[in-house]
Write an enzyme that holds these catalytic residues in place. Sequence first.
Site, PDB file in Angstrom:
ATOM      1  N   HIS A 115       0.795  -1.234   0.050  1.00 52.46           N
ATOM      2  CA  HIS A 115       0.049   0.209   0.035  1.00 52.46           C
ATOM      3  C   HIS A 115       0.999   1.169  -0.059  1.00 52.46           C
ATOM      4  CE1 HIS A 115      -3.212  -2.787   1.808  1.00 52.46           C
ATOM      5  NE2 HIS A 115      -3.364  -2.423   0.518  1.00 52.46           N
ATOM      6  N   GLY A 116       0.689   2.202  -0.987  1.00 49.09           N
ATOM      7  CA  GLY A 116       1.726   3.390  -1.144  1.00 49.09           C
ATOM      8  C   GLY A 116       1.539   4.349   0.135  1.00 49.09           C
ATOM      9  N   ASP A 117       0.581   4.269   0.993  1.00 51.02           N
ATOM     10  CA  ASP A 117       0.635   5.269   2.108  1.00 51.02           C
ATOM     11  C   ASP A 117       1.177   4.470   3.191  1.00 51.02           C
ATOM     12  OD1 ASP A 117      -1.456   3.640   2.371  1.00 51.02           O
ATOM     13  OD2 ASP A 117      -2.859   5.221   2.982  1.00 51.02           O
ATOM     14  N   GLU A 118       1.759   3.013   3.244  1.00 49.27           N
ATOM     15  CA  GLU A 118       2.485   2.358   4.190  1.00 49.27           C
ATOM     16  C   GLU A 118       3.983   2.210   3.978  1.00 49.27           C
ATOM     17  OE1 GLU A 118      -0.399  -0.972   4.695  1.00 49.27           O
ATOM     18  OE2 GLU A 118      -1.813   0.202   4.727  1.00 49.27           O
ATOM     19  N   ASN A 176      -3.474  -5.367  -2.803  1.00 48.78           N
ATOM     20  CA  ASN A 176      -3.932  -6.481  -2.071  1.00 48.78           C
ATOM     21  C   ASN A 176      -5.308  -6.908  -2.152  1.00 48.78           C
ATOM     22  OD1 ASN A 176      -2.932  -8.425  -0.366  1.00 48.78           O
ATOM     23  ND2 ASN A 176      -3.627  -7.516   1.533  1.00 48.78           N
ATOM     24  N   ARG A 177      -5.956  -6.424  -3.406  1.00 48.95           N
ATOM     25  CA  ARG A 177      -7.323  -6.868  -3.791  1.00 48.95           C
ATOM     26  C   ARG A 177      -7.252  -7.278  -5.218  1.00 48.95           C
ATOM     27  NH1 ARG A 177      -7.007  -5.589   0.939  1.00 48.95           N
ATOM     28  NH2 ARG A 177      -8.205  -4.464   2.179  1.00 48.95           N
ATOM     29  N   HIS A 216       2.963  -4.195   6.121  1.00 46.77           N
ATOM     30  CA  HIS A 216       1.942  -3.107   5.989  1.00 46.77           C
ATOM     31  C   HIS A 216       2.148  -2.112   7.253  1.00 46.77           C
ATOM     32  CE1 HIS A 216      -0.565  -4.764   3.045  1.00 46.77           C
ATOM     33  NE2 HIS A 216       0.344  -5.929   3.138  1.00 46.77           N
ATOM     34  N   GLU A 298       1.433  -6.132  10.180  1.00 48.32           N
ATOM     35  CA  GLU A 298       1.315  -4.801  10.339  1.00 48.32           C
ATOM     36  C   GLU A 298       2.381  -4.312  11.341  1.00 48.32           C
ATOM     37  OE1 GLU A 298      -1.075  -3.056   8.914  1.00 48.32           O
ATOM     38  OE2 GLU A 298      -2.419  -4.776   8.103  1.00 48.32           O
TER      39      GLU A 298
HETATM   40 ZN    ZN Z   1      -1.832  -2.158   4.160  1.00 46.21          ZN
END
Ligand code: ZN
Length: 477
Positions: A115-118, A176-177, A216, A298
Site C-alpha cells: 500500500h503506497g501510504d504504508e 492487495n485486492r 503493512h 502490520e
Molecule cells: Zn496495508
Amino acid sequence: MNKNLLFYLLLLLAFTLSSASSEDSKNNSYAIRARHLLEDNLSQAQTIVDLAQGYMTNADLERAIKEFGQRCNTISRIYSIGKSVNGVPLWVIEISDKPGEEEIEPAFKYIGNVHGDEPVGRELLIFLANWLCDNHLKDPLATLVVENVHLHILPSMNPDGFSLRRRGNANNIDLNRDFPDQFFPVNDDEDSRQPETRAIMNWLRDIRFTASATLHGGALLANYPWDGTEDKKTNYYGTPDDDTFRFMASIYSHSHYNMSSSKEFPGGITNGAAWYPIYGGMQDWNYIHAGCFELTLEVSDNKWPNAAELPVIWIYNKMSMLNLVASLVKTGVHGRIYSSGDGRPLPGFITVSGINYTVRAGIFFGDYHRILVPRDRYQVVATMPGYKSKNTSIWLDEGPVTLDFVLDAEVSVKGSVLQNVYDCNCNSKCRQDFVQFIWGVHLELYFAFILILGFFCLLFQRRVKAKSLRAKRVVVV
Ligand SMILES: [Zn+2]
Ligand SMILES: *[C@@H]1O[C@H](CO)[C@@H](O)[C@H](O)[C@H]1NC(C)=O
Ligand SMILES: *[C@@H]1O[C@H](CO)[C@@H](O)[C@H](O)[C@H]1NC(C)=O
Ligand SMILES: *[C@@H]1O[C@H](CO)[C@@H](O)[C@H](O)[C@H]1NC(C)=O
Ligand SMILES: *[C@@H]1O[C@H](CO)[C@@H](O)[C@H](O)[C@H]1NC(C)=O
Ligand SMILES: *[C@@H]1O[C@H](CO)[C@@H](O)[C@H](O)[C@H]1NC(C)=O
C-alpha cells in the site's frame, strides 16, 4: 475575475505542471499540496507534506538498493521483477552466499509498501538488508540466513502509490485486492490485472518460495490466512495449515518488542478473516497457488511515524524479521526425493497426514522444505506420478529434521510410465528424447549407464549430507 478563482486556477496550473513530471522526488509535494488545497485546507495539506519528510523517495530507494548491491556484491544480487504503471522498476535484493544459483535451500521473500501510504516496511527492509551484510560471518543468525536461505527482498511493490501518498497504485487499484480469489473469481483475467500484481505472480512462477511476509502499517499484529470467507462474514477461517500459520505468526509477534502484548489481538496475531475479510488478497493466493506460506505483518500503528522513529521501529522488528526467515531452516522437515532406479532427483510431492496441503519438491534437486509446528509426530508422505508412494513417521523436535525419500518406479510396460513422468514436468523435448534414447540402446549399455549414474548419485548424496549436518537427524527411507 474573482481573487479566489484566480488563486485556484494558479494552483491547478501548479498541480498540472508538477504531476506532468513523472520524476519522483520531494518536489512531488507540490502536486500533493495543490490537490489537497483544492479539497481541503492548508494546515491539513502541510501535515501530509511533512509526513514524508525524512523518508526515502523512490529515487533514494533505488539508489539505496543499487549501493547495497555494490557494497555487498559477494552475497547479493539486484534484479527487477517488472515495472509499476508509471514505469518505476520493481527492484529486488536477493541475499545469499550463492545469489542467483539454484541450491538445496528454502527461499523466503519480504515485500514492503504494498500500500503506497504504508512506507515503514520499505525502510525496514533496507535496514534488514544492510544489517545482514554488515553482520554476515560476525553474527550467527546473519550467517545462518545468508548461508542457508535465499532471501529475496522487494522493498516497494507500489512505488507509484508511494509517490502519490495513497493506498492504491497509479490506477488507484488496491494491489492487495488484485489477485485471483478462491471464492469470488472477479479477477481471473490476468491481462486486466495491474502490472505490479502480474510481476509478483510471474515472480512466483520463477522462484519456489517456501514462505514470505508482506509489511503493512496502521496496526501492530501478524495476520495469517485465510483472508476471505465464502459467506463474506467476519469469522475465523483457517487454512489446512492453521497450526503452522499460528506458529509462524507467533514467531514474529513474540520476537517483536511489544507486538505480543496487544490487547485487541491475543498474542499479537490474528486470522485475516476473523479481523476483516478481504478478497483478491496476496497471502491466500500465495498459499493456494504458489506453495508459499505468507503472513501479512502490520508493523506500526501509525502509517507515517516521524522518520526519526524509523531506526527504533527497525530495532523493534529486527529479531522478528530475522527469526521468521531463520525458522525455515531451524525447524520443519527438509529433504530430497530420489528415484531408486537411477538415483535421479524427483520433483515429487510431500504431504503430511491430517493436513490437506501439498508441498512441491524442486525440479533440479528434488528438494522440499515443509514448515511444521515442532513438538509433534507427523506422518510424511512422498508421491510422484509413475512411482510408488512412501511414507514415514517422524517426531519433530525443536530442530529441523532431514528426511529423504527413495521412490521405486511402478512396474509397467516398457517405458510408458517413465515417459508419462517426464511429460508432467518438462516443457522441452530434451528429456523425452533422453528417455527414448535410454530405452532404445542395448540392455548391457543400459546397465552400465545405471551403474555410472548410481556412482555419481552416491558422491552427490555424500556432499548433500555433509551440508545438512545442522539437522538433528537424518532419516533415509
Ligand atoms: Zn496495508
Ligand atoms: C526540486 O526541484 C528543484 C528545482 O526545481 C531542485 O533544485 C531540487 O534539487 C529538487 N529537489 C529534489 C529533492 O529533487
Ligand atoms: C482545516 O483543517 C483543520 C485540521 O484538520 C481543521 O481543524 C479545520 O476545521 C479545517 N478548516 C476548514 C475551514 O476546513
Ligand atoms: C508498543 O510500543 C509502542 C512504542 O512504545 C507504543 O506506541 C505501542 O502502543 C505499544 N503497543 C503495545 C501493543 O503495547
Ligand atoms: C483438500 O483441498 C482441496 C483444495 O485444495 C479440496 O478440493 C479437497 O476437497 C480437500 N479435501 C479434503 C478431504 O478436505
Ligand atoms: C504408509 O505406508 C504403509 C506401508 O508402508 C501403507 O500401508 C500406508 O497406507 C501408507 N500410508 C499413507 C498415508 O500413505
